[in-house]
Design a protein around this motif. Structure first.
Motif, PDB file in Angstrom:
ATOM      1  N   GLN A   1      -3.919  -9.231 -69.407  1.00 43.53           N
ATOM      2  CA  GLN A   1      -2.664 -10.015 -69.610  1.00 43.53           C
ATOM      3  C   GLN A   1      -1.827  -9.501 -70.780  1.00 43.53           C
ATOM      4  O   GLN A   1      -2.150  -9.091 -71.565  1.00 43.53           O
ATOM      5  CB  GLN A   1      -3.046 -11.325 -70.273  1.00 43.53           C
ATOM      6  CG  GLN A   1      -4.187 -12.393 -69.373  1.00 43.53           C
ATOM      7  CD  GLN A   1      -4.503 -13.459 -69.943  1.00 43.53           C
ATOM      8  OE1 GLN A   1      -5.365 -14.113 -69.409  1.00 43.53           O
ATOM      9  NE2 GLN A   1      -3.900 -13.938 -70.921  1.00 43.53           N
ATOM     10  N   THR A   2      -0.514  -9.610 -70.359  1.00 43.72           N
ATOM     11  CA  THR A   2       0.699  -8.978 -71.274  1.00 43.72           C
ATOM     12  C   THR A   2       1.164  -9.906 -72.088  1.00 43.72           C
ATOM     13  O   THR A   2       0.569 -10.993 -72.278  1.00 43.72           O
ATOM     14  CB  THR A   2       1.842  -8.605 -70.123  1.00 43.72           C
ATOM     15  OG1 THR A   2       2.031  -9.743 -69.452  1.00 43.72           O
ATOM     16  CG2 THR A   2       1.534  -7.479 -69.217  1.00 43.72           C
TER      17      THR A   2
ATOM     18  N   GLY B   1      10.675 -12.481 -68.482  1.00 46.72           N
ATOM     19  CA  GLY B   1      10.527 -12.108 -67.316  1.00 46.72           C
ATOM     20  C   GLY B   1       9.999 -10.740 -66.874  1.00 46.72           C
ATOM     21  O   GLY B   1       8.996 -10.227 -67.573  1.00 46.72           O
ATOM     22  N   VAL B   2      10.810 -10.111 -66.101  1.00 44.76           N
ATOM     23  CA  VAL B   2      10.385  -8.534 -65.792  1.00 44.76           C
ATOM     24  C   VAL B   2      11.003  -7.954 -66.826  1.00 44.76           C
ATOM     25  O   VAL B   2      12.426  -8.212 -66.871  1.00 44.76           O
ATOM     26  CB  VAL B   2      10.825  -8.595 -64.151  1.00 44.76           C
ATOM     27  CG1 VAL B   2      10.612  -6.909 -63.928  1.00 44.76           C
ATOM     28  CG2 VAL B   2      10.247  -9.391 -63.141  1.00 44.76           C
TER      29      VAL B   2
ATOM     30  N   ASP C   1       6.113 -10.263 -68.441  1.00 42.59           N
ATOM     31  CA  ASP C   1       5.988 -11.165 -69.623  1.00 42.59           C
ATOM     32  C   ASP C   1       4.907 -12.422 -69.387  1.00 42.59           C
ATOM     33  O   ASP C   1       5.004 -12.863 -68.325  1.00 42.59           O
ATOM     34  CB  ASP C   1       7.177 -11.721 -70.400  1.00 42.59           C
ATOM     35  CG  ASP C   1       7.993 -10.937 -71.308  1.00 42.59           C
ATOM     36  OD1 ASP C   1       7.222  -9.940 -71.791  1.00 42.59           O
ATOM     37  OD2 ASP C   1       9.054 -10.994 -71.523  1.00 42.59           O
ATOM     38  N   GLY C   2       3.937 -12.449 -70.188  1.00 41.23           N
ATOM     39  CA  GLY C   2       2.777 -13.463 -70.052  1.00 41.23           C
ATOM     40  C   GLY C   2       2.362 -13.544 -68.708  1.00 41.23           C
ATOM     41  O   GLY C   2       2.048 -14.456 -68.147  1.00 41.23           O
ATOM     42  N   HIS C   3       1.934 -12.157 -68.204  1.00 41.72           N
ATOM     43  CA  HIS C   3       1.516 -12.333 -66.969  1.00 41.72           C
ATOM     44  C   HIS C   3      -0.184 -11.689 -66.685  1.00 41.72           C
ATOM     45  O   HIS C   3      -0.315 -10.850 -67.759  1.00 41.72           O
ATOM     46  CB  HIS C   3       2.422 -11.067 -66.167  1.00 41.72           C
ATOM     47  CG  HIS C   3       2.570 -11.486 -64.402  1.00 41.72           C
ATOM     48  ND1 HIS C   3       2.339 -12.560 -64.001  1.00 41.72           N
ATOM     49  CD2 HIS C   3       2.049 -10.464 -63.633  1.00 41.72           C
ATOM     50  CE1 HIS C   3       2.324 -12.361 -62.678  1.00 41.72           C
ATOM     51  NE2 HIS C   3       2.019 -11.160 -62.375  1.00 41.72           N
ATOM     52  N   ALA C   4      -0.742 -12.046 -65.929  1.00 41.25           N
ATOM     53  CA  ALA C   4      -2.107 -11.337 -65.749  1.00 41.25           C
ATOM     54  C   ALA C   4      -2.256 -10.189 -64.610  1.00 41.25           C
ATOM     55  O   ALA C   4      -1.463 -10.432 -63.706  1.00 41.25           O
ATOM     56  CB  ALA C   4      -3.107 -12.652 -65.455  1.00 41.25           C
ATOM     57  N   TYR C   5      -2.883  -9.328 -64.849  1.00 41.27           N
ATOM     58  CA  TYR C   5      -3.095  -7.949 -64.077  1.00 41.27           C
ATOM     59  C   TYR C   5      -4.672  -7.919 -63.655  1.00 41.27           C
ATOM     60  O   TYR C   5      -5.559  -8.460 -64.701  1.00 41.27           O
ATOM     61  CB  TYR C   5      -2.523  -6.968 -64.537  1.00 41.27           C
ATOM     62  CG  TYR C   5      -1.118  -6.712 -64.392  1.00 41.27           C
ATOM     63  CD1 TYR C   5      -0.200  -6.097 -63.649  1.00 41.27           C
ATOM     64  CD2 TYR C   5      -0.393  -7.681 -65.379  1.00 41.27           C
ATOM     65  CE1 TYR C   5       1.146  -6.158 -63.782  1.00 41.27           C
ATOM     66  CE2 TYR C   5       1.277  -7.734 -65.747  1.00 41.27           C
ATOM     67  CZ  TYR C   5       1.944  -6.869 -64.775  1.00 41.27           C
ATOM     68  OH  TYR C   5       3.279  -6.886 -64.663  1.00 41.27           O
TER      69      TYR C   5
ATOM     70  N   HIS D   1       1.297  -2.358 -74.463  1.00 37.99           N
ATOM     71  CA  HIS D   1       2.133  -3.156 -73.628  1.00 37.99           C
ATOM     72  C   HIS D   1       1.264  -4.417 -73.271  1.00 37.99           C
ATOM     73  O   HIS D   1       1.740  -5.276 -72.783  1.00 37.99           O
ATOM     74  CB  HIS D   1       2.671  -2.195 -72.528  1.00 37.99           C
ATOM     75  CG  HIS D   1       3.736  -1.459 -72.928  1.00 37.99           C
ATOM     76  ND1 HIS D   1       4.853  -1.735 -73.367  1.00 37.99           N
ATOM     77  CD2 HIS D   1       3.702   0.118 -72.888  1.00 37.99           C
ATOM     78  CE1 HIS D   1       5.576  -0.720 -73.713  1.00 37.99           C
ATOM     79  NE2 HIS D   1       4.847   0.382 -73.333  1.00 37.99           N
ATOM     80  N   PHE D   2      -0.183  -4.531 -73.301  1.00 42.49           N
ATOM     81  CA  PHE D   2      -0.728  -5.490 -72.903  1.00 42.49           C
ATOM     82  C   PHE D   2      -1.614  -6.127 -74.147  1.00 42.49           C
ATOM     83  O   PHE D   2      -1.821  -5.280 -75.037  1.00 42.49           O
ATOM     84  CB  PHE D   2      -2.014  -5.163 -72.059  1.00 42.49           C
ATOM     85  CG  PHE D   2      -1.477  -4.872 -70.512  1.00 42.49           C
ATOM     86  CD1 PHE D   2      -1.720  -5.741 -69.534  1.00 42.49           C
ATOM     87  CD2 PHE D   2      -0.625  -3.815 -70.368  1.00 42.49           C
ATOM     88  CE1 PHE D   2      -1.394  -5.655 -68.338  1.00 42.49           C
ATOM     89  CE2 PHE D   2      -0.301  -3.590 -68.920  1.00 42.49           C
ATOM     90  CZ  PHE D   2      -0.441  -4.233 -67.846  1.00 42.49           C
ATOM     91  N   ALA D   3      -1.823  -7.447 -74.148  1.00 42.89           N
ATOM     92  CA  ALA D   3      -2.327  -8.225 -75.269  1.00 42.89           C
ATOM     93  C   ALA D   3      -3.642  -8.380 -75.222  1.00 42.89           C
ATOM     94  O   ALA D   3      -4.674  -7.976 -76.128  1.00 42.89           O
ATOM     95  CB  ALA D   3      -1.505  -9.515 -75.258  1.00 42.89           C
TER      96      ALA D   3
END
Length: 614
Positions: free
Chosen positions: A272-273, A279-280, A287-291, A361-363
């Motif tokens: 997750q970021t 947003g992008v 932002d705040g997105h899962a990969y 860049h990822f949390a």
């Protein structure tokens, strides 16, 4: 988690249309014979388990085989009245503002001339997120597709839109210690042009992803309840495994080694970021997105080695724009052969980046392990586990944390944990690895209806063997400092901690951050060898169990049990008979019995023993 930022919310409320009474072919194909719709099957559902505090916490348990057989005999299509094609299944929150004006519910045969449930010939990562903010669910689901054997348990692949089609489908989820079957009909929300509003596939005739999302929405309460979440939640629901979350800002120096072990083992990996409001971002990340982490690769550049990770955005588009992105010039640093092997210039949401950029860049990095030993040197060893269901009850067992008045902490559930060194390592002086998982059950049928409690657990060392069944009094906690405790109480569904303990006896106390807060919990323990029992409870000692039981283990277990009236007839079961039992019950041909399958066998043996008494 965020959803697609380019979807502009309509200013008008959607109009819901549940569809027609017949199957239409909107793609110019030959029309099929019309089928009527099945009325609800009443009186045959086993209701979800009841919770005395908030009512049913689970969807109704429906008999899939009976419903399918009834629809086939009556030549009708199934309609699920427990999760109907109405606004109640969508929800009543902000999600409604993202829907098209005229939302329709259509079955896949109405949307394509050749609908397919699943195809092994298509690309594995073919799913794209819809307007629901459930990227955490999609990231976990895409990780599931990388392990076909695990996926087959969640998604039965013997379902189709041709053979025995009756508009009914079934999926399986691990839900707080039990595998639940979730039954749905195949009516899916679409817009005016027949495009799926929620999860879709890049192959327009594949619908397994959309139907699985619907089943998960039913499990969670509604599509609205899929808004926002942690990728770890869905990974556990797909596998029953244990998650390990790494804060990448504090990542250990051996992170690449950990990723290597995880990637080449039976693990599912998501990330997750950082949270944000943009947003992008300019670099292509969200932002705040899962990969999903789909692969790793150590490459040799002209300046030396480089460590790359491969990720996928659940949107199916919008990719990283930095070094090693699809259009980056850094690919020229590789040999032509390696470049051809790794680089795919497709706008499919999948991309490469360096481990260094990944950490920046990822949390969070989330690794779901099916067995605790996968990421350690003893990964080939046998692990045992114990599960225990408990409750924090106001006025009795909801004692809160230790910082609360000390006359209440002792009221929390207390578990006596005995750790032994495995026989093959008795002479070793090294500590034993113990993995503790504490899950809090939802306090409401709807996943997002009530906020979660902040939870954690304390561990105390017992100086001597404790035989008393009663709970330890307040004085014990005044005089003994905890060996381990939460630095911060977390409002997560699951709190997991890996401990290294000397063989001996310990006291484990799960608690909430505040006293008098009610909830149910599931405690899971994994180690090489241990027993667990709850103090102050009438339940007996619970011995740890093997996650999978082969014929030899089954023979040992059955012959070491106490059988009334047969004490002198050991062994009762021969190895050959245990192999025959295994062959009869091993439905997935894995060569082992799961704990659930063993429990069923155990109950049948006990019933047979009781019925055969004179």
């Amino acid at each position: 988690m965020s959803s697609r930022p380019w979807k502009k919310a309509p200013a008008h409320p959607p109009v819901f249309d549940s569809g027609t009474d017949t199957i239409r072919e909107d793609c110019g194909a030959t029309a099929r014979p019309a089928m009527s719709l099945c009325p609800p099957l009443r009186g045959r559902w086993k209701l979800g388990w009841k919770d005395s505090m908030q009512g049913s916490l689970h969807p109704p348990q429906q008999n899939y085989e009976a419903l399918l057989d009834r629809c086939l005999r009556n030549h009708c299509l199934f309609e699920d009245s427990s999760f109907p094609a109405t606004q109640s299944s969508i929800g009543s929150g902000a999600l409604l503002q993202k829907l098209p004006r005229r939302l329709r519910w259509r079955r896949p045969p109405e949307l394509h001339s050749n609908p397919q449930f699943y195809s092994t010939e298509t690309k594995r990562l073919d799913l794209c997120q819809g307007v629901v903010g459930d990227c955490w669910f999609l990231a976990a689901l895409q990780a599931l597709t990388l392990h076909q054997d695990i996926m087959n348990r969640v998604v039965p692949l013997d379902q189709s839109f041709t053979e025995n089609y009756a508009g009914i489908f079934r999926f399986w989820f691990w839900h707080f210690g039990k595998w639940l079957s979730v039954v749905i009909d195949d009516r899916l929300p679409v817009n005016e042009t027949g495009q799926l509003v929620f999860v879709s596939s890049t192959y327009k005739n594949l619908f397994w992803g959309a139907l699985l999302e619907k089943a998960y929405a039913k499990l969670c309460g509604s599509y609205e309840d899929l808004q926002f979440g942690q990728v770890s939640e869905a990974l556990v629901d797909f596998t029953g495994g244990v998650t390990m979350t790494i804060n990448l800002s504090e990542a250990p120096g051996n992170l690449w080694h950990t990723l290597t072990q995880a990637t080449y083992s039976r693990t599912l990996i998501g990330c997750q970021t950082h949270l944000g409001k943009e947003g992008v971002l300019k670099n292509g990340l969200v932002d705040g997105h899962a990969y999903t982490l789909t692969g790793i690769r150590k490459v040799t550049c002209t300046y030396g080695p480089e460590y790359l990770v491969k990720l996928r955005n659940p949107w199916g588009k919008v990719e990283w724009r930095g070094d090693w992105s699809d259009s980056s010039s850094t690919w020229e640093l590789l040999s032509p052969k390696e470049k051809i092997l790794l680089l795919r210039k497709d706008n499919d949401g999948e991309f490469w980046m360096t481990l260094r950029d990944f950490k920046a860049h990822f949390a969070l990095l989330v690794i779901c392990k099916l067995t605790p030993g996968l990421l350690s040197a003893d990964m080939g060893q046998k692990w045992m586990y114990t599960t225990w269901e408990g409750r924090w009850q106001k006025g009795s067992t909801a004692g809160g944390r230790m910082e609360s008045p000390r006359d209440t902490f002792w009221k929390n559930p207390q578990f006596l944990l005995s750790i032994w060194r495995p026989e093959e390592g008795r002479r070793s002086r090294s500590p034993c690895k113990v993995l503790v998982s504490l899950l809090q059950k939802p306090r409401h049928r709807r996943r997002n209806q009530k906020p979660r409690l902040a939870i954690g657990f304390f561990l105390f060392r017992m100086s001597k063997f404790y035989e008393d069944q009663r709970k330890l009094p307040p004085e014990f906690f005044w005089r003994n400092a905890p060996l381990s405790g939460p630095e911060v109480f977390l409002t997560e569904r699951e709190v997991t901690r890996e401990l290294w303990l000397e063989p001996g006896t310990y006291l484990l106390v799960p608690c909430t951050s505040e006293a008098h807060k009610e909830a149910e919990f599931l405690l899971r323990l994994f180690s090489r060898k241990h027993t667990l029992r709850e103090l102050g409870s009438s339940s007996s000692v619970v011995f740890s169990k093997y996650p999978e039981i082969n014929a030899v283990e089954l023979w040992k277990i059955l012959n070491h049990m106490t059988w009334p009236g047969l004490a002198n007839a050991w062994p009762i079961f021969s190895l050959d008979s245990c192999q025959r039992i295994l062959a009869l019950l091993d439905l997935d041909v894995s060569g082992t019995l799961s704990v659930q399958e063993f429990r069923g066998l155990w109950k049948r043996l006990l019933c047979h023993q009781m019925s055969s008494k004179p």
